[in-house]
Design a protein around this motif. Structure first.
Motif, PDB file in Angstrom:
ATOM      1  N   ALA A 194       4.983   0.947   7.131  1.00 23.55           N
ATOM      2  CA  ALA A 194       3.613   0.830   7.621  1.00 23.55           C
ATOM      3  C   ALA A 194       2.781   2.042   7.195  1.00 23.55           C
ATOM      4  CB  ALA A 194       3.613   0.688   9.141  1.00 23.55           C
ATOM      5  N   VAL A 195       3.372   3.212   7.221  1.00 25.45           N
ATOM      6  CA  VAL A 195       2.677   4.427   6.783  1.00 25.45           C
ATOM      7  C   VAL A 195       2.335   4.350   5.303  1.00 25.45           C
ATOM      8  CG1 VAL A 195       3.016   6.902   6.350  1.00 25.45           C
ATOM      9  CG2 VAL A 195       3.550   5.941   8.604  1.00 25.45           C
ATOM     10  N   ARG A 196       3.258   3.851   4.498  1.00 24.34           N
ATOM     11  CA  ARG A 196       2.976   3.723   3.057  1.00 24.34           C
ATOM     12  C   ARG A 196       1.760   2.829   2.829  1.00 24.34           C
ATOM     13  NH1 ARG A 196       8.677   3.409   2.631  1.00 24.34           N
ATOM     14  NH2 ARG A 196       8.621   1.130   2.515  1.00 24.34           N
ATOM     15  N   LEU A 197       1.726   1.699   3.524  1.00 23.86           N
ATOM     16  CA  LEU A 197       0.603   0.778   3.367  1.00 23.86           C
ATOM     17  C   LEU A 197      -0.694   1.421   3.855  1.00 23.86           C
ATOM     18  CD1 LEU A 197      -0.086  -2.427   2.857  1.00 23.86           C
ATOM     19  CD2 LEU A 197      -0.407  -2.359   5.325  1.00 23.86           C
ATOM     20  N   ALA A 198      -0.646   2.037   5.031  1.00 20.17           N
ATOM     21  CA  ALA A 198      -1.846   2.657   5.593  1.00 20.17           C
ATOM     22  C   ALA A 198      -2.384   3.751   4.686  1.00 20.17           C
ATOM     23  CB  ALA A 198      -1.542   3.213   6.978  1.00 20.17           C
ATOM     24  N   ASN A 199      -1.519   4.514   4.070  1.00 13.61           N
ATOM     25  CA  ASN A 199      -1.962   5.587   3.181  1.00 13.61           C
ATOM     26  C   ASN A 199      -2.574   5.041   1.901  1.00 13.61           C
ATOM     27  OD1 ASN A 199      -1.238   7.542   5.001  1.00 13.61           O
ATOM     28  ND2 ASN A 199       0.678   8.094   3.994  1.00 13.61           N
ATOM     29  N   ARG A 200      -2.068   3.909   1.419  1.00 18.90           N
ATOM     30  CA  ARG A 200      -2.725   3.285   0.253  1.00 18.90           C
ATOM     31  C   ARG A 200      -4.116   2.771   0.626  1.00 18.90           C
ATOM     32  NH1 ARG A 200       2.255   1.049  -1.104  1.00 18.90           N
ATOM     33  NH2 ARG A 200       1.633  -1.006  -0.353  1.00 18.90           N
ATOM     34  N   ASP A 201      -4.284   2.373   1.885  1.00 14.61           N
ATOM     35  CA  ASP A 201      -5.571   1.849   2.335  1.00 14.61           C
ATOM     36  C   ASP A 201      -6.668   2.905   2.238  1.00 14.61           C
ATOM     37  OD1 ASP A 201      -7.277  -0.111   3.396  1.00 14.61           O
ATOM     38  OD2 ASP A 201      -6.854   0.472   5.465  1.00 14.61           O
ATOM     39  N   VAL A 202      -6.301   4.168   2.353  1.00 15.21           N
ATOM     40  CA  VAL A 202      -7.291   5.255   2.324  1.00 15.21           C
ATOM     41  C   VAL A 202      -7.082   6.184   1.136  1.00 15.21           C
ATOM     42  CG1 VAL A 202      -7.739   5.222   4.804  1.00 15.21           C
ATOM     43  CG2 VAL A 202      -5.850   6.612   3.934  1.00 15.21           C
ATOM     44  N   GLU A 203      -6.378   5.717   0.117  1.00 14.28           N
ATOM     45  CA  GLU A 203      -6.002   6.602  -0.988  1.00 14.28           C
ATOM     46  C   GLU A 203      -7.211   7.159  -1.733  1.00 14.28           C
ATOM     47  OE1 GLU A 203      -3.570   4.444  -3.690  1.00 14.28           O
ATOM     48  OE2 GLU A 203      -5.131   3.008  -4.265  1.00 14.28           O
ATOM     49  N   ASN A 204      -8.362   6.481  -1.634  1.00 17.99           N
ATOM     50  CA  ASN A 204      -9.542   6.981  -2.336  1.00 17.99           C
ATOM     51  C   ASN A 204      -9.981   8.351  -1.824  1.00 17.99           C
ATOM     52  OD1 ASN A 204     -10.450   5.217   0.037  1.00 17.99           O
ATOM     53  ND2 ASN A 204     -12.351   6.267  -0.458  1.00 17.99           N
ATOM     54  N   PHE A 205      -9.621   8.704  -0.589  1.00 17.83           N
ATOM     55  CA  PHE A 205      -9.985  10.021  -0.070  1.00 17.83           C
ATOM     56  C   PHE A 205      -9.295  11.141  -0.849  1.00 17.83           C
ATOM     57  CE2 PHE A 205     -11.383   7.569   3.567  1.00 17.83           C
ATOM     58  CZ  PHE A 205     -12.463   8.295   4.033  1.00 17.83           C
ATOM     59  N   ALA A 206      -8.158  10.826  -1.448  1.00 19.72           N
ATOM     60  CA  ALA A 206      -7.404  11.855  -2.164  1.00 19.72           C
ATOM     61  C   ALA A 206      -7.457  11.660  -3.675  1.00 19.72           C
ATOM     62  CB  ALA A 206      -5.950  11.867  -1.693  1.00 19.72           C
ATOM     63  N   PHE A 207      -8.460  10.940  -4.165  1.00 15.90           N
ATOM     64  CA  PHE A 207      -8.607  10.821  -5.613  1.00 15.90           C
ATOM     65  C   PHE A 207      -8.704  12.215  -6.223  1.00 15.90           C
ATOM     66  CE2 PHE A 207     -10.705   6.337  -5.717  1.00 15.90           C
ATOM     67  CZ  PHE A 207      -9.448   5.767  -5.636  1.00 15.90           C
ATOM     68  N   SER A 208      -8.083  12.390  -7.361  1.00 13.02           N
ATOM     69  CA  SER A 208      -8.114  13.697  -8.024  1.00 13.02           C
ATOM     70  C   SER A 208      -9.498  14.024  -8.573  1.00 13.02           C
ATOM     71  CB  SER A 208      -7.077  13.747  -9.148  1.00 13.02           C
ATOM     72  OG  SER A 208      -7.287  12.699 -10.063  1.00 13.02           O
ATOM     73  N   ASN A 209     -10.311  12.991  -8.777  1.00  9.67           N
ATOM     74  CA  ASN A 209     -11.665  13.185  -9.291  1.00  9.67           C
ATOM     75  C   ASN A 209     -12.652  12.857  -8.174  1.00  9.67           C
ATOM     76  OD1 ASN A 209     -14.177  12.995 -10.590  1.00  9.67           O
ATOM     77  ND2 ASN A 209     -13.240  12.314 -12.507  1.00  9.67           N
ATOM     78  N   SER A 210     -13.428  13.836  -7.736  1.00  8.06           N
ATOM     79  CA  SER A 210     -14.361  13.601  -6.641  1.00  8.06           C
ATOM     80  C   SER A 210     -15.451  12.599  -7.009  1.00  8.06           C
ATOM     81  CB  SER A 210     -15.001  14.923  -6.206  1.00  8.06           C
ATOM     82  OG  SER A 210     -15.633  15.554  -7.294  1.00  8.06           O
ATOM     83  N   THR A 211     -15.705  12.444  -8.303  1.00  8.04           N
ATOM     84  CA  THR A 211     -16.677  11.448  -8.738  1.00  8.04           C
ATOM     85  C   THR A 211     -16.219  10.047  -8.353  1.00  8.04           C
ATOM     86  OG1 THR A 211     -17.205  12.878 -10.615  1.00  8.04           O
ATOM     87  CG2 THR A 211     -18.000  10.619 -10.715  1.00  8.04           C
ATOM     88  N   ASP A 212     -14.920   9.776  -8.524  1.00 12.70           N
ATOM     89  CA  ASP A 212     -14.390   8.471  -8.124  1.00 12.70           C
ATOM     90  C   ASP A 212     -14.489   8.284  -6.616  1.00 12.70           C
ATOM     91  OD1 ASP A 212     -13.695   7.774 -10.750  1.00 12.70           O
ATOM     92  OD2 ASP A 212     -11.771   8.809 -10.592  1.00 12.70           O
ATOM     93  N   PHE A 213     -14.245   9.347  -5.872  1.00 10.09           N
ATOM     94  CA  PHE A 213     -14.361   9.282  -4.418  1.00 10.09           C
ATOM     95  C   PHE A 213     -15.782   8.924  -4.011  1.00 10.09           C
ATOM     96  CE2 PHE A 213     -15.367  11.828  -0.518  1.00 10.09           C
ATOM     97  CZ  PHE A 213     -14.754  10.978   0.389  1.00 10.09           C
ATOM     98  N   LEU A 214     -16.777   9.560  -4.639  1.00  9.57           N
ATOM     99  CA  LEU A 214     -18.167   9.273  -4.300  1.00  9.57           C
ATOM    100  C   LEU A 214     -18.581   7.873  -4.733  1.00  9.57           C
ATOM    101  CD1 LEU A 214     -19.922  12.682  -4.999  1.00  9.57           C
ATOM    102  CD2 LEU A 214     -19.737  11.517  -2.806  1.00  9.57           C
ATOM    103  N   ASP A 215     -18.005   7.361  -5.809  1.00 13.46           N
ATOM    104  CA  ASP A 215     -18.276   5.974  -6.205  1.00 13.46           C
ATOM    105  C   ASP A 215     -17.893   5.012  -5.082  1.00 13.46           C
ATOM    106  OD1 ASP A 215     -19.427   6.225  -8.732  1.00 13.46           O
ATOM    107  OD2 ASP A 215     -17.495   6.359  -9.730  1.00 13.46           O
ATOM    108  N   ASN A 216     -16.724   5.235  -4.489  1.00 15.05           N
ATOM    109  CA  ASN A 216     -16.305   4.397  -3.376  1.00 15.05           C
ATOM    110  C   ASN A 216     -17.204   4.587  -2.161  1.00 15.05           C
ATOM    111  OD1 ASN A 216     -14.058   2.819  -4.254  1.00 15.05           O
ATOM    112  ND2 ASN A 216     -12.827   4.661  -4.320  1.00 15.05           N
ATOM    113  N   THR A 217     -17.636   5.822  -1.929  1.00 16.03           N
ATOM    114  CA  THR A 217     -18.547   6.092  -0.827  1.00 16.03           C
ATOM    115  C   THR A 217     -19.831   5.298  -0.985  1.00 16.03           C
ATOM    116  OG1 THR A 217     -17.649   8.331  -0.575  1.00 16.03           O
ATOM    117  CG2 THR A 217     -19.827   7.919   0.359  1.00 16.03           C
ATOM    118  N   TRP A 218     -20.347   5.237  -2.199  1.00 15.78           N
ATOM    119  CA  TRP A 218     -21.587   4.495  -2.446  1.00 15.78           C
ATOM    120  C   TRP A 218     -21.382   2.985  -2.287  1.00 15.78           C
ATOM    121  CZ3 TRP A 218     -23.304   8.992  -2.012  1.00 15.78           C
ATOM    122  CH2 TRP A 218     -24.660   9.266  -2.120  1.00 15.78           C
ATOM    123  N   ASN A 219     -20.163   2.495  -2.476  1.00 14.28           N
ATOM    124  CA  ASN A 219     -19.873   1.078  -2.216  1.00 14.28           C
ATOM    125  C   ASN A 219     -19.784   0.784  -0.726  1.00 14.28           C
ATOM    126  OD1 ASN A 219     -19.835   0.029  -4.811  1.00 14.28           O
ATOM    127  ND2 ASN A 219     -17.684   0.519  -5.133  1.00 14.28           N
TER     128      ASN A 219
END
Length: 454
Positions: free
Chosen positions: A213-238
């Motif tokens: 369950a932890v593995r699944l939950a962590n994939r659900d929020v994996e965008n928070f730990a993207f190595s590129n903050s630009t990708d993180f902000l792209d998701n934020t804008w979505n």
């Protein structure tokens, strides 16, 4: 992703996963379920929680995780403006709505359902309880639908595993006063479920269940730990149009409407503790991996907070200027329309001077945010351009050091603590005048175009 492609992929996931779990695979019935899932995930307000998201979260290795992911965001009340009609029949016997509040029915009004009892025990919910979108409402209802839909195909052991995975996707829960994490509490409740339903599992089996369950939950929020903050902000804008549907009307949403979306997101980023984004339970994930996830999350949040703060200052100046025209002025009136294929129209940035950097960035964070503002995020969105030319002009003109004070005064203006003209007087006069001149030139270009057309 096209609906037909998504339906086919969802059906394949259902059939293959149920077969791997030694369930009863009935393709004709599962085809209807696949359509139900995809239609629910493709609502008009869904920009981030879409079919693509459930396939990413589920992965392709563990059939239990795949099935849990297909159902985990089926209900999203605050995005869908309620419960989708296609899935409401699965939960209406168990939940009622009064004055916009969803509540589990009282015990004497509930049908005798082992699936309801199972899911309630896994979530720790009880009859008569009020549900909150911030405390597992959507996840509970999604798990309840999953259990009822999958009951003809899988035994209670498999459904327990799936519901546990969905429970783990309730995000950002702090430890209890005694230090128990959300995963610890899930483990304890599962031990109770084991006894209540005579599942016959060992404690070690439940440890492995919570780790999954932890593995699944962590994939659900994996965008928070993207190595590129630009990708993180792209998701934020979505995510922003899901909480403010006004933004979907690309050239008619107001300055205040856009500002409120930025405010919500900036407030959320400042509230969020990076240690609460990812979960960990008995070595899953290992300490090094978890530390890296938290470190990348902290860095992305710092970038987002500074970036959104500068965007808020920018929109505050534009909103204050727009008050000279009225209180519900579209962003396109002040800045020009968004680019469209085959159509070229004037925009505010054309009329702003290219200025040197007043004070160079003091550190890597400021440099990264400057690059994000000037060069832009990776992707355009339907309601906004990816770069921020007006914000770039402001930050080049006044430097990052001025932002903390300007952001505070911007929030005072938004809260009605100071008048629009008072706020403008506290901003750099040259910056305000250049933006004002740019807006005036934008108006003049429209006036010229109008006369030309005549």
């Amino acid at each position: 992703m096209e609906l037909e492609v998504a339906r086919k992929r969802c059906l394949d996931c259902l059939i293959n996963s149920i077969e791997q779990l030694q369930g009863r695979s009935e393709p004709d019935r599962l085809e209807h379920i696949a359509e139900l899932i995809i239609l629910s995930m493709s609502g008009p307000w869904r920009y981030f929680h879409t079919p693509e998201h459930i396939f990413e979260v589920g992965g392709s290795i563990d059939p239990t995780e795949v099935l849990a992911a297909l159902f985990h965001d089926l209900v999203y009340v605050q995005v869908d403006h309620g419960v989708n009609l296609n899935i409401s029949t699965y939960i209406s016997p168990f939940v009622q709505e009064q004055d916009g509040q969803l509540t589990i029915r009282e015990l004497d009004s509930l049908p005798n359902s082992s699936m309801f009892q199972l899911v309630s025990a896994i979530f720790g919910f009880s009859p008569g309880q009020s549900l909150s979108p911030f405390s597992g409402q959507n996840e509970f209802l999604s798990a309840l639908i999953a259990a009822n839909i999958l009951e003809p195909f899988l035994d209670i052991h498999r459904i327990t595993e799936i519901a546990a995975c969905i429970e783990a996707t309730i995000p950002f829960r702090p430890p209890t006063a005694s230090g128990l994490t959300a995963s610890d509490l899930l483990y304890q409740r599962l031990l109770g479920v084991n006894a209540q339903f005579n599942l016959g599992w060992s404690e070690e089996q439940f440890v492995q269940m919570v780790k999954r369950a932890v593995r699944l939950a962590n994939r659900d929020v994996e965008n928070f730990a993207f190595s590129n903050s630009t990708d993180f902000l792209d998701n934020t804008w979505n995510l922003m149009p899901e909480t403010n549907q006004e933004l979907i009307n690309a050239n008619s949403y107001t300055v205040a409407g856009y500002r409120k979306s930025l405010q919500k997101m900036e407030g959320f980023m400042n509230f969020l503790n990076p240690e609460l984004v990812f979960q960990r339970f008995r070595g899953e994930p290992d300490e090094e991996t978890y530390a890296a996830l938290v470190a990348r999350t902290r860095k992305n949040l710092e970038v987002a907070k500074l970036y959104l703060g500068i965007k808020l200052v920018t929109i505050a100046i534009l909103e204050a200027l727009s008050y000279r025209l009225g209180r519900d002025i579209p962003v396109s009136t002040m800045m020009g329309e968004l680019p469209a294929p085959g159509r070229k129209s004037p925009i505010l940035e054309q009329f702003l001077p290219d200025v040197p950097m007043a004070s160079p960035p003091k550190n890597a964070l400021e440099q990264e945010v400057l690059d994000l503002l000037s060069k832009g995020r990776n992707r355009e969105s339907v309601y906004d351009i990816k770069n921020s030319p007006v914000s770039t002009f402001i930050i080049k003109s006044v430097g990052f050091s001025a932002m903390e004070h300007l952001l505070k005064r911007s929030k005072d203006f938004f809260a009605g603590k100071i008048e629009s003209e008072t706020f403008l007087r506290e901003c750099d006069a040259t910056v305000v005048n250049k933006i004002l001149e740019g807006v005036a030139q934008l108006f003049d270009s429209r006036k010229a175009a109008l006369h030309k057309a005549g």
